[in-house]
Design a protein around this motif. Structure first.
Motif, PDB file in Angstrom:
ATOM      1  N   THR A  77       1.350   8.554  -6.696  1.00 53.68           N
ATOM      2  CA  THR A  77       0.015   8.801  -6.135  1.00 53.68           C
ATOM      3  C   THR A  77      -0.234   7.879  -4.946  1.00 53.68           C
ATOM      4  O   THR A  77      -0.153   6.651  -5.082  1.00 53.68           O
ATOM      5  CB  THR A  77      -1.069   8.555  -7.208  1.00 53.68           C
ATOM      6  OG1 THR A  77      -0.731   9.331  -8.357  1.00 53.68           O
ATOM      7  CG2 THR A  77      -2.447   8.980  -6.715  1.00 53.68           C
ATOM      8  N   PRO A  78      -0.537   8.456  -3.767  1.00 53.03           N
ATOM      9  CA  PRO A  78      -0.795   7.585  -2.605  1.00 53.03           C
ATOM     10  C   PRO A  78      -2.173   6.936  -2.686  1.00 53.03           C
ATOM     11  O   PRO A  78      -3.100   7.479  -3.289  1.00 53.03           O
ATOM     12  CB  PRO A  78      -0.726   8.560  -1.428  1.00 53.03           C
ATOM     13  CG  PRO A  78      -1.052   9.898  -1.995  1.00 53.03           C
ATOM     14  CD  PRO A  78      -0.632   9.885  -3.436  1.00 53.03           C
ATOM     15  N   GLU A  79      -2.292   5.753  -2.066  1.00 43.27           N
ATOM     16  CA  GLU A  79      -3.595   5.071  -1.989  1.00 43.27           C
ATOM     17  C   GLU A  79      -4.325   5.476  -0.713  1.00 43.27           C
ATOM     18  O   GLU A  79      -5.525   5.251  -0.587  1.00 43.27           O
ATOM     19  CB  GLU A  79      -3.387   3.560  -2.019  1.00 43.27           C
ATOM     20  CG  GLU A  79      -2.819   3.064  -3.344  1.00 43.27           C
ATOM     21  CD  GLU A  79      -2.344   1.631  -3.247  1.00 43.27           C
ATOM     22  OE1 GLU A  79      -3.176   0.734  -3.460  1.00 43.27           O
ATOM     23  OE2 GLU A  79      -1.155   1.416  -2.956  1.00 43.27           O
ATOM     24  N   PHE A  80      -3.559   6.027   0.225  1.00 48.05           N
ATOM     25  CA  PHE A  80      -4.135   6.425   1.513  1.00 48.05           C
ATOM     26  C   PHE A  80      -3.230   7.491   2.109  1.00 48.05           C
ATOM     27  O   PHE A  80      -2.029   7.510   1.838  1.00 48.05           O
ATOM     28  CB  PHE A  80      -4.215   5.217   2.461  1.00 48.05           C
ATOM     29  CG  PHE A  80      -5.079   5.450   3.661  1.00 48.05           C
ATOM     30  CD1 PHE A  80      -6.436   5.184   3.619  1.00 48.05           C
ATOM     31  CD2 PHE A  80      -4.544   5.978   4.842  1.00 48.05           C
ATOM     32  CE1 PHE A  80      -7.245   5.421   4.737  1.00 48.05           C
ATOM     33  CE2 PHE A  80      -5.346   6.219   5.946  1.00 48.05           C
ATOM     34  CZ  PHE A  80      -6.698   5.933   5.891  1.00 48.05           C
ATOM     35  N   SER A 137      -8.338   9.363   3.499  1.00 49.08           N
ATOM     36  CA  SER A 137      -7.377   9.820   4.495  1.00 49.08           C
ATOM     37  C   SER A 137      -7.944   9.676   5.898  1.00 49.08           C
ATOM     38  O   SER A 137      -9.152   9.532   6.077  1.00 49.08           O
ATOM     39  CB  SER A 137      -6.998  11.290   4.234  1.00 49.08           C
ATOM     40  OG  SER A 137      -8.154  12.106   4.305  1.00 49.08           O
ATOM     41  N   CYS A 182      -7.379  10.888  -2.448  1.00 46.92           N
ATOM     42  CA  CYS A 182      -7.330   9.533  -1.879  1.00 46.92           C
ATOM     43  C   CYS A 182      -7.997   9.552  -0.500  1.00 46.92           C
ATOM     44  O   CYS A 182      -8.128  10.607   0.107  1.00 46.92           O
ATOM     45  CB  CYS A 182      -5.889   9.057  -1.763  1.00 46.92           C
ATOM     46  SG  CYS A 182      -4.897  10.023  -0.583  1.00 46.92           S
ATOM     47  N   LYS A 213       0.856  -1.199   0.000  1.00 47.00           N
ATOM     48  CA  LYS A 213       0.000   0.000   0.000  1.00 47.00           C
ATOM     49  C   LYS A 213       0.883   1.237   0.000  1.00 47.00           C
ATOM     50  O   LYS A 213       1.808   1.342   0.805  1.00 47.00           O
ATOM     51  CB  LYS A 213      -0.888   0.031   1.257  1.00 47.00           C
ATOM     52  CG  LYS A 213      -2.197  -0.704   1.094  1.00 47.00           C
ATOM     53  CD  LYS A 213      -3.279   0.189   0.518  1.00 47.00           C
ATOM     54  CE  LYS A 213      -4.633  -0.494   0.643  1.00 47.00           C
ATOM     55  NZ  LYS A 213      -5.626   0.029  -0.267  1.00 47.00           N
ATOM     56  N   ARG A 214       0.566   2.166  -0.856  1.00 45.32           N
ATOM     57  CA  ARG A 214       1.315   3.429  -0.871  1.00 45.32           C
ATOM     58  C   ARG A 214       0.637   4.411   0.081  1.00 45.32           C
ATOM     59  O   ARG A 214      -0.414   4.963  -0.231  1.00 45.32           O
ATOM     60  CB  ARG A 214       1.371   4.003  -2.285  1.00 45.32           C
ATOM     61  CG  ARG A 214       2.237   3.194  -3.236  1.00 45.32           C
ATOM     62  CD  ARG A 214       2.429   3.905  -4.551  1.00 45.32           C
ATOM     63  NE  ARG A 214       1.161   4.255  -5.175  1.00 45.32           N
ATOM     64  CZ  ARG A 214       0.447   3.431  -5.933  1.00 45.32           C
ATOM     65  NH1 ARG A 214       0.864   2.200  -6.163  1.00 45.32           N
ATOM     66  NH2 ARG A 214      -0.684   3.834  -6.472  1.00 45.32           N
ATOM     67  N   VAL A 215       1.246   4.551   1.249  1.00 42.54           N
ATOM     68  CA  VAL A 215       0.660   5.414   2.286  1.00 42.54           C
ATOM     69  C   VAL A 215       1.484   6.687   2.416  1.00 42.54           C
ATOM     70  O   VAL A 215       2.698   6.641   2.591  1.00 42.54           O
ATOM     71  CB  VAL A 215       0.629   4.679   3.650  1.00 42.54           C
ATOM     72  CG1 VAL A 215       0.104   5.601   4.747  1.00 42.54           C
ATOM     73  CG2 VAL A 215      -0.234   3.422   3.558  1.00 42.54           C
TER      74      VAL A 215
END
Length: 197
Positions: A101-104, A119, A117, A10-12
């Motif tokens: 690009t973050p997923e969260f 948050s 995204c 996951k890209r946080v």
């Protein structure tokens, strides 16, 4: 710093700001997506680290993170929008400026800016979430640098010492020399001075 695990891959992004309280300069926000394969030892709330430690971590974060971005809102925007909305704007700009690009996103504090995204706001997040700690460090180093540059231009205000916060030294200099163009007109000590003159 655990308890906020979104699973591998996951890209946080972690998001934090610096400079809500000062009477001068930008409010600065940063967003950071850490690379799980390149751990950074010693991440903590930027306020709890020495200046030297912050600066070495700042370099390491910029080198090892998957993505990072520092953004800001100007004194004019702070005066027009108020400090809260200007802070949200700076955070939004930081997230939007990421190359990845973050997923969260985890946001330090008790509210989230409008992001593309999902948050979550985390109170005292800079001591709970590694990504927020990283963001707090690079935002603090960036804003301190701005204050040091301003100090070179206007040494009589002592910005390198107080970083623009309303200390006795700053308030006395403000009274003696008057506000600079970078001072926040809507903040009480500056506003009162302008009303008096």
């Amino acid at each position: 710093m655990d308890g906020f695990d979104f699973g591998k891959g996951k890209r946080v992004a972690g998001v934090d700001e610096v400079g809500r309280g000062p009477l001068i300069g930008n409010v600065v926000a940063a967003a950071v997506i850490l690379d799980p394969s390149k751990p950074i030892v010693g991440l903590a709330d930027s306020k709890k680290l020495s200046e030297k430690r912050r600066e070495s971590l700042d370099l390491e974060i910029r080198e090892k993170a998957l993505a990072w971005c520092v953004a800001s809102a100007s004194p004019v925007e702070i005066d027009e929008l108020n400090i809260l909305h200007a802070t949200m704007l700076a955070m939004q700009r930081a997230v939007e400026g990421l190359d990845v690009t973050p997923e969260f996103a985890f946001i330090d504090g008790n509210r989230c800016p409008q992001l593309l995204c999902p948050s979550e706001a985390v109170v005292k997040g800079d001591s709970k979430v590694a990504e927020i700690s990283a963001a707090s460090i690079i935002a603090k180093v960036a804003r301190d640098k701005e204050m040091q540059e301003l100090d070179v231009l206007h040494p009589e205000y002592g910005f390198a010492k107080h970083k623009g916060y309303p200390t006795v030294l700053h308030l006395e200099a403000l009274k003696k020399h008057g506000p600079l163009v970078q001072h926040r007109r809507s903040f009480k000590p500056v506003r009162q001075l302008l009303e008096e003159n």
